[in-house]
Structures are given as C-alpha cells and as structure tokens.
Design an enzyme around this catalytic site. Structure first.
Site, short mmCIF file in Angstrom:
data_model
loop_
_atom_site.label_atom_id
_atom_site.label_comp_id
_atom_site.label_asym_id
_atom_site.label_seq_id
_atom_site.Cartn_x
_atom_site.Cartn_y
_atom_site.Cartn_z
N ASP A 1 -8.48 80.34 14.13
CA ASP A 1 -8.84 81.27 15.21
C ASP A 1 -8.03 81.00 16.48
OD1 ASP A 1 -10.62 82.77 13.85
OD2 ASP A 1 -12.43 82.04 14.84
N ASP B 1 -14.41 70.09 9.84
CA ASP B 1 -13.82 70.47 11.11
C ASP B 1 -12.41 69.90 11.21
OD1 ASP B 1 -15.99 71.92 11.87
OD2 ASP B 1 -16.80 70.42 13.25
N ASP C 1 -10.87 67.83 13.01
CA ASP C 1 -10.62 66.40 13.27
C ASP C 1 -11.20 65.50 12.20
OD1 ASP C 1 -13.12 67.36 14.35
OD2 ASP C 1 -13.43 65.35 15.16
N ASP D 1 -24.82 75.72 12.01
CA ASP D 1 -25.05 74.79 10.90
C ASP D 1 -26.53 74.49 10.72
OD1 ASP D 1 -25.16 73.51 13.34
OD2 ASP D 1 -23.52 72.13 12.94
#
Length: 573
Positions: free
Chosen positions: A176, A235, A237, A329
C-alpha cells in the site's frame, strides 16, 4: 464445559478468594472508615490564622471535595482488586503450564506432514517427491506493507526461505506504499525472488481504504487465494524461521476445530535502548502470561495481527476482515471465537520482529491498540452475550477479563489513582487512602509480573515510571474508543528502522533530546506532580508520597521533552 475452562474458573475464584482473605486477615479492609473519615477530618483541620479564605477552603474541602474524591478512591480500589486478581490468575496459569510441562500437543493432535521418499531411480524419486508434496496443503503467506523502505527485504527474504513445497506455497506482498520509489524497490525484490522459482505475487491497490484490514481483504479476493486452505500473515518487520509452517500448519490440518495458530514475538532490538527494554517487559508479560493463559484454558486469545496462521474457512465463517476498528486482528479473533473456533498459542515458536525505536512511534502504536480494543468492546458486547456456540463461562471470561479488565480497568486505575488521586491527596487530609490499595496491591502486581520476567527485574523501576506516563495515553485512547470520539479510528503505521537499529557504531547518549516539538500533556502533568510533591515535602501530612511523585514528575518531564533512553546495546543493563 471443557476441563480447561473448569480449571480456569476454579483458579480464578481461588485467586479472588486468596486476595480477599489476605486483605481481611491483615485488617486492611475497613469500609466503615468511609463513613467516619470526612466528619473527623473536618473537625481536625485548623483554618490557621483565622483567615476567612482558609476556613472557606477547609469547609469546601471537607464537605464537597473530599467526599467526591473518596468515591473515586473506592472505585479505584475495586478496580485495583479486579486487576490484581486478573494478573494473579494469568500468571498462576502460566507458571502452572510451565511447571507441569503442558504443551498444546497434549490437547490438540500434531503430526508432521509429508514423508521421506523411498530409494530408487531418479524417476521413482521424482514420483515420490510429487506424492510427498501432495500431502502438504496449499498455503498463502501475506505480507502487508506501507512505505517499508528499511525492512521490506528482511520480511520478503525470510518468507521466501520458508520450508514448504514451492508448488504448494503462494507468497503475496500487499504493498500500500504511497512512495513510488519504495513501490518500485518492493516490486523489483518480488521479481528477483520470482526468478528463483518462488510463486510470489506483488499486489497493489488504488487507495488505502480500510488500511491493513482492507489490504488483507483485497488479497483474499484474488482467484489464486481462494485455492489456499491456510493463510499465514507477517508484518513487514517480521522474520519467521524456515520451519515456521512445518510447526504450525499440522495443528490446523489435524484439528478441524482450530482456526488460528499464533507464535510468540521476540525482538531484534530489545537491547538497543532503555526505551526498547521497558517495551520488552510489557510485551513479555502479554505473551508469557496473558496469551499462555488464554490458550491453555479457553483456547481463546487475541490474534496479534502477525506471526500467525489462519484457516481460510474460519476467516470466511467469521465474516472476513473488517476495518471498523484499528484492531482488525482482535476483531477477527473475537468473531471467529463466537463461531465456535479454537486457537492455539505456541510460546516456544518465536518470530523475530522490531520494537518501536522512538517514544512518538510507541505512543501512536499504544494509542491504536488501546483505542481499538476499547471500541471493539463497545461493538461486541451484545454479540458475545447472544452467541450460541460459546459457553457461559467463556463469555464471562471474554467480557470481564479480556475486554473490561484489560481494555478499560487497567488504563483507568493506572492513571486516575496514581497520577491524580494520590498526588491530590497530599492537599486533602480528609481523604483516606487504604494502605492495601496503594501499597499491597501494586506490590502484588509487581510480583506477578516479575514471576514470568525474571530476566527483566533490573529494568522494573524504569518500567514502572514509563508505564505511569503511558497510562495517560492509554486512558485517553480507551475513552476515545468507548465514546467513539473523532480520533477513534485513526491509523498511523509504526515507523521501522530495520538493520540500522543493530548498528554497533550507532552510539547515542543516555538521554537524547529529539529535535521535534515538546509534548505539552506530559509537561503539564510533570508540573502538576512536582508541585504536589513539593507541597507534600514542605507541609508534611499523614502520608509522604513526595519521593514517588518527584520520580513520576521527572519521568513525565523527560518524555515531555522527547528525552528517551537510548543507550547503545553494549552499555545497557
């Protein structure tokens, strides 16, 4: 009712009983004091020098201010008991799980997938390999990202190294990013891995509607995604170990009522600074106590948004990804639980990730989590009450422990009692603060937190002061979420630094002042706390809190100036 749920209820009641017995046996609980203290306080106060304004203040203080604050004191005492019982329960379950050596494999079936090929010629080996690969289900790994220049290579590279038959694995990078340069780099990285034989898809959107939830939902609508039985999410990282899927997916394959397998986070930069040290203490309790307890008893806990594998059927059954809160989540996890699905937490399966490296980034992250959790509580109360596939005991656990105590009570009592009522009490001698509420309970909370974090004992004093400051942000976020204020649905991506955080030559002073603007709320509260501490020091009352208040005021002041602990790794404790 399952055995785990019954044991959880029994242990919870036992924790409450022990807390009550301890308070009664020591004579700490004395509610009759509430009735008499105001009258006695007003008669014992002296107007001093006959000053009319002082006499007026004493009357207002004793007849209006003190009674109002006393109500707040007892409300905080009730919330403190709720909090210590909840923490004791979580820690007790967590310790018991470790002592008895309980593992998810004892409750849920787990067997390795596939098989080794038999000997023979190349053609026979090829056939055996094809048969073995067919035993592995189709899995899609989603990597949502937004302008992740510092870490995009780490996550994509780690996912592409996962041990899984290539023909049974699809990697989906959901980018995105609004920066064209970064988007180009991410796309080139995907093309590079595709040239090595990986089935990796690069997906973008025309807008950022729904933020992360919108990106995940859009990714699930792709034709190739519909053929995947399971979806792993990382994610940008996060760096999973190569055997991540081999250790998680078998739980889903062999247990048709399991929707989610969640791994534990570990941190690549937890020793980089004092700021990351205190964050680790907070998150270690979450993973080692809260997640462990929820999994072992009710097979329910909050999905952490990453480092987990979902059953596609469960996602669809729960209604898919929704962007109505900033904790998409947790939202999905609660809705899936209400449909009867169970979760598994693997505390010994660790996935490397990165902690926010600046105070501003951490505040934004905590605001998003706290605001979203409180807002979800507001939205899901009725749904939990009327759910038909969840036991009454599990409903109580979800509404009371999971939502009320953790999302509302914890930030409320932490800020109101310790940053407002106790400081103000030094100027209100009529106010009664029970010793069991302001000393024994905080000590008990400290002990139950430290039980599962013995390696972090040396950072506990700093953690306490840091959490005192963070309670302001969490309470503000909880109020915004409960009341759905204008800022309740803000989403700001946490800034990453990637490998730069691990550079040993990147030394910075212990207290490094940011060049950005000061934080006025922190400065204001620091002034308030220091004034209260000074008043307490000069005009000794029946309580002496000035040492604590000075330390709290100093913590607010330093963070108000954006001075954060950033000791280099080899100098940290």
């Amino acid at each position: 009712m399952e055995a785990g749920e019954a044991a959880a209820a029994l242990l919870f009641l036992l924790s409450a009983a022990v807390s009550l017995v301890a308070a009664v046996s020591t004579g700490a609980v004395d509610f009759t004091y509430l009735v008499t203290v105001v009258g006695e306080g007003s008669s014992s106060s002296s107007p001093g020098s006959g000053a009319w304004w002082h006499e007026a203040w004493v009357r207002v203080r004793s007849r209006a201010v003190a009674p109002a604050l006393q109500v707040g004191v007892w409300a905080c005492m009730v919330m403190s008991v709720m909090l210590v019982v909840e923490a004791t329960y979580n820690s007790a379950v967590s310790v018991a799980v470790r002592l008895v050596g309980w593992r998810p494999e004892r409750r849920f079936k787990w067997e390795p997938l596939g098989g080794a090929g038999a000997g023979g010629g190349d053609e026979e080996k090829g056939e055996d390999a094809a048969v073995a690969a067919a035993a592995y289900p189709m899995v899609m790994v989603q990597i949502p990202m937004y302008n992740e220049l510092e870490v995009y290579k780490l996550s994509i590279g780690a996912v592409c190294e996962l041990k899984w038959p290539k023909e049974r694995l699809i990697i989906q990078v959901l980018d995105d990013s609004t920066d064209a340069f970064i988007k180009n780099l991410v796309e080139l990285e995907c093309e590079d891995w595709a040239s090595k034989g990986l089935n990796i898809k690069y997906a973008t959107r025309s807008g950022r509607k729904g933020f992360k939830a919108g990106a995940l939902k859009k990714g699930m609508e792709c034709d190739y995604a519909k053929q995947c039985e399971y979806v792993a999410i990382f994610d940008a990282d996060f760096q999973p170990e190569p055997d991540f899927l081999l250790r998680t997916v078998p739980f889903l394959v062999h247990n048709q009522n399991v929707a989610l397998v969640q791994a534990r986070w570990v941190f690549v930069n937890d020793r980089v600074s004092l700021l990351t040290r205190v964050q680790k203490t907070f998150l270690d309790y979450h993973f080692k106590a809260e997640q462990e307890a929820g999994s072992a008893t009710f097979a329910f806990f909050s999905f952490n948004g990453t480092a987990g594998v979902w059953r596609t059927e469960a996602i669809n059954d729960a209604g898919g990804w929704k962007d109505r809160t900033t904790v998409e989540d947790m939202d999905l996890a609660v809705r899936a639980t209400l449909k009867g699905w169970k979760f598994i937490y693997l505390g010994d399966l660790k996935v490397k990730s990165e902690l926010p490296s600046t105070y501003k980034a951490y505040c934004r992250q905590q605001f998003r989590w706290s605001c979203g959790g409180a807002n979800l509580f507001r939205k899901m109360i009725w749904d939990v009450l009327v759910a038909k596939k969840v036991s009454s005991l599990k409903k109580i656990y979800m509404l009371y422990s999971f939502f009320l105590v953790r999302r509302v009570v914890a930030p409320a009592v932490a800020f109101i009692l310790y940053n407002f009522i106790i400081p103000v009490s030094v100027m209100i001698p009529e106010l009664f603060l029970p010793i069991w509420g302001i000393a024994y309970i905080p000590t008990a909370l400290l002990i139950v937190t430290a039980i599962r974090n013995p390696e972090n004992l040396h950072t506990v004093p700093l953690w306490i002061l840091f959490e005192s400051v963070m309670s302001m942000h969490r309470l503000r976020a909880a109020v915004a979420g409960l009341l759905q204020l204008q800022e309740f649905n803000q989403w700001i991506v946490t800034k990453k630094v990637g490998n730069n955080a691990l550079d040993e030559n990147n030394e910075t002073p212990l207290l490094q002042k940011s060049r950005k603007r000061v934080n006025l709320p922190e400065i204001g509260l620091s002034v308030f706390l220091i004034l209260c501490a000074s008043y307490n020091l000069v005009f000794h009352g029946k309580n002496s809190f000035y040492i604590n208040l000075y330390l709290q005021g100093l913590a607010f002041f330093l963070l108000g100036l954006n001075c954060v602990g950033t000791l280099p790794g080899h100098c940290c404790f």
